[in-house]
Design a protein around this motif. Structure first.
Motif, short mmCIF file in Angstrom:
data_model
loop_
_atom_site.label_atom_id
_atom_site.label_comp_id
_atom_site.label_asym_id
_atom_site.label_seq_id
_atom_site.Cartn_x
_atom_site.Cartn_y
_atom_site.Cartn_z
N ASP A 152 -7.46 -11.65 -6.97
CA ASP A 152 -8.55 -12.15 -6.14
C ASP A 152 -8.45 -11.67 -4.69
OD1 ASP A 152 -6.20 -13.86 -6.12
OD2 ASP A 152 -7.35 -15.25 -4.86
N LEU A 153 -7.33 -11.03 -4.32
CA LEU A 153 -7.13 -10.53 -2.96
C LEU A 153 -6.99 -9.01 -2.99
CD1 LEU A 153 -4.52 -13.18 -1.73
CD2 LEU A 153 -6.98 -13.14 -1.29
N ARG A 154 -7.52 -8.37 -1.95
CA ARG A 154 -7.46 -6.90 -1.86
C ARG A 154 -6.49 -6.49 -0.76
NH1 ARG A 154 -11.93 -3.46 -1.55
NH2 ARG A 154 -11.86 -3.93 0.66
N SER A 155 -5.60 -5.58 -1.07
CA SER A 155 -4.62 -5.11 -0.09
C SER A 155 -5.31 -4.48 1.12
CB SER A 155 -3.62 -4.15 -0.73
OG SER A 155 -4.28 -3.07 -1.34
N GLU A 156 -6.46 -3.84 0.92
CA GLU A 156 -7.19 -3.19 2.01
C GLU A 156 -7.67 -4.20 3.05
OE1 GLU A 156 -8.05 -2.90 -1.27
OE2 GLU A 156 -7.27 -0.90 -1.68
N ASP A 157 -7.84 -5.45 2.65
CA ASP A 157 -8.29 -6.47 3.62
C ASP A 157 -7.18 -6.84 4.59
OD1 ASP A 157 -10.81 -6.52 2.49
OD2 ASP A 157 -10.37 -8.24 1.19
N PHE A 158 -5.93 -6.61 4.22
CA PHE A 158 -4.80 -6.93 5.09
C PHE A 158 -4.23 -5.68 5.75
CE2 PHE A 158 -4.91 -10.14 1.74
CZ PHE A 158 -4.96 -11.30 2.50
N LEU A 159 -4.26 -4.57 5.03
CA LEU A 159 -3.76 -3.30 5.54
C LEU A 159 -4.85 -2.25 5.33
CD1 LEU A 159 -0.13 -3.36 4.08
CD2 LEU A 159 -0.77 -3.62 6.48
N PRO A 160 -5.81 -2.17 6.25
CA PRO A 160 -6.92 -1.25 6.05
C PRO A 160 -6.49 0.22 6.15
CG PRO A 160 -7.07 -2.33 8.20
CD PRO A 160 -5.91 -2.93 7.47
N ASP A 161 -7.32 1.08 5.59
CA ASP A 161 -7.10 2.51 5.72
C ASP A 161 -7.12 2.87 7.20
OD1 ASP A 161 -7.02 2.84 2.96
OD2 ASP A 161 -9.14 3.30 2.82
N PRO A 162 -6.31 3.87 7.60
CA PRO A 162 -6.29 4.26 9.03
C PRO A 162 -7.60 4.90 9.46
CG PRO A 162 -4.70 5.57 7.75
CD PRO A 162 -5.36 4.61 6.82
N ARG A 203 0.86 -1.19 0.00
CA ARG A 203 0.00 0.00 0.00
C ARG A 203 0.90 1.24 0.00
NH1 ARG A 203 -5.34 0.08 2.23
NH2 ARG A 203 -5.32 2.05 1.13
N PRO A 204 1.58 1.51 -1.12
CA PRO A 204 2.48 2.66 -1.15
C PRO A 204 1.76 3.98 -0.90
CG PRO A 204 2.24 1.72 -3.35
CD PRO A 204 1.54 0.81 -2.41
N ASP A 205 0.45 4.04 -1.19
CA ASP A 205 -0.33 5.25 -0.92
C ASP A 205 -0.36 5.56 0.57
OD1 ASP A 205 -1.89 2.87 -0.65
OD2 ASP A 205 -3.74 4.06 -0.68
N LEU A 206 -0.25 4.54 1.42
CA LEU A 206 -0.24 4.71 2.87
C LEU A 206 1.17 4.56 3.44
CD1 LEU A 206 -3.35 2.57 3.92
CD2 LEU A 206 -3.23 5.05 3.54
N GLY A 207 2.15 4.25 2.58
CA GLY A 207 3.51 4.02 3.06
C GLY A 207 3.61 2.75 3.88
N ARG A 208 2.81 1.72 3.52
CA ARG A 208 2.77 0.48 4.30
C ARG A 208 2.88 -0.74 3.41
NH1 ARG A 208 -2.55 0.44 7.56
NH2 ARG A 208 -1.57 -1.30 8.62
N GLY A 209 3.39 -1.82 3.99
CA GLY A 209 3.47 -3.10 3.32
C GLY A 209 3.46 -4.21 4.34
N MET A 210 3.26 -5.45 3.86
CA MET A 210 3.24 -6.60 4.76
C MET A 210 3.66 -7.85 3.99
SD MET A 210 0.04 -8.30 6.86
CE MET A 210 -0.12 -7.01 8.08
N ASN A 211 4.51 -8.64 4.60
CA ASN A 211 4.83 -9.97 4.11
C ASN A 211 3.99 -10.95 4.90
OD1 ASN A 211 6.80 -9.00 2.37
ND2 ASN A 211 8.43 -9.28 3.84
N LEU A 212 3.37 -11.92 4.20
CA LEU A 212 2.49 -12.89 4.84
C LEU A 212 2.80 -14.29 4.37
CD1 LEU A 212 -1.10 -11.39 4.46
CD2 LEU A 212 0.05 -11.90 6.59
N LEU A 213 2.85 -15.21 5.30
CA LEU A 213 2.91 -16.64 5.01
C LEU A 213 1.63 -17.25 5.56
CD1 LEU A 213 6.57 -17.54 6.05
CD2 LEU A 213 5.66 -17.36 3.74
N ARG A 214 0.89 -17.95 4.69
CA ARG A 214 -0.35 -18.57 5.15
C ARG A 214 -0.58 -19.86 4.37
NH1 ARG A 214 -5.44 -14.98 3.01
NH2 ARG A 214 -5.40 -15.70 0.85
N PRO A 215 -1.39 -20.77 4.94
CA PRO A 215 -1.66 -22.02 4.22
C PRO A 215 -2.42 -21.74 2.93
CG PRO A 215 -2.88 -21.94 6.31
CD PRO A 215 -2.06 -20.69 6.22
#
Length: 179
Positions: A169-179, A73-85
Motif C-alpha cells: 500500500d506504500l510506494r518507495s518513490e513517495d519517500f525517496l523520489p527519483d532525482p 531503492r537499490p536502483d538509485l543506491g538509496r534507502g531510508m529507515n522510518l519511524l512514524r505513528p
C-alpha cells in the motif's frame, strides 16, 4: 503448514511465538529458501515493515502504535529507515535516517547512513523535511537471507535478526523520489 507460512502467521500476531521459536523458524526458512540478490527477479525494492526483531532497542521493536518502515531503492543506491505513528496520523510526521546502499554479493547490502531528521506531510509534489548530515562511525551491512514478494529476513552487522513484511500500500518513490 510450511515454515514460511508459520513465520508470516507469527509476524501477524506479535507474541504468538517466543523469540527462540521465531529464530528457529527463520533458521529453517533460511536453509529452505535462501535469498539471491544476483537473481534479477529478487524483489528487494519497496517499502518493508518490521514485524519482528531480535533486538531489545526501543527503535527496533514492534509496537501496535508505531510503523517501523524500511524504504529500499537499490536502483538509485538509496534507502531510508522510518519511524512514524500508525493509523490516520502516519502521513503527518516521521523520524527518518537516509542511507546509500550498495549490493555487494548474493546476499549482502552495504549501508552508509547519510542524513537523518524529521519527515513531514506532503504539500503538493514536495514533502516537508528537516534533515542533517550524520556521522557513521563503523561500516554497516545487512545480509538478506530470505526474500520473496511478501517476506524479507535479514541479519545485520551487529548480529540483529530482522523479519519484515512488504507494504504494497506504500510506494518507495513517495519517500525517496527519483532525482
Amino acid at each position: 503448514m510450511s515454515n514460511r507460512d508459520q513465520l508470516l502467521q507469527a509476524m501477524a500476531t506479535p507474541g504468538r511465538c517466543t523469540d527462540r521459536q521465531m529464530e528457529q523458524l527463520i533458521q529453517a526458512l533460511e536453509q529452505e529458501e535462501p535469498a539471491d540478490l544476483a537473481d534479477s527477479r529478487a524483489p528487494l525494492a519497496g517499502v518493508w515493515e518490521l514485524r519482528w526483531s531480535s533486538s531489545s532497542l526501543p527503535y527496533l521493536m514492534v509496537a501496535p502504535w508505531l510503523e517501523n518502515l524500511q524504504v529500499l531503492r537499490p536502483d538509485l543506491g538509496r534507502g531510508m529507515n522510518l519511524l512514524r505513528p500508525a493509523g490516520p496520523l502516519a502521513g503527518l510526521a516521521a523520524i527518518g535516517v537516509e542511507a546509500s546502499l550498495e549490493v555487494v554479493g548474493n546476499q549482502r547490502v552495504n549501508v552508509s547512513f547519510q542524513k537523518g531528521g524529521w519527515l513531514g506531510p506532503r504539500l503538493g509534489d514536495q514533502r516537508l523535511q528537516l534533515f542533517r548530515r550524520v556521522q557513521q562511525s563503523t561500516p554497516a551491512w545487512l545480509d538478506m537471507t530470505v526474500l520473496d514478494q511478501e517476506l524479507r529476513v535479514c541479519r545485520g552487522n551487529a548480529g540483529t535478526l530482522f523479519a519484515l513484511k512488504r507494504r504494497p500500500d506504500l510506494r518507495s518513490e513517495d519517500f525517496l523520489p527519483d532525482p
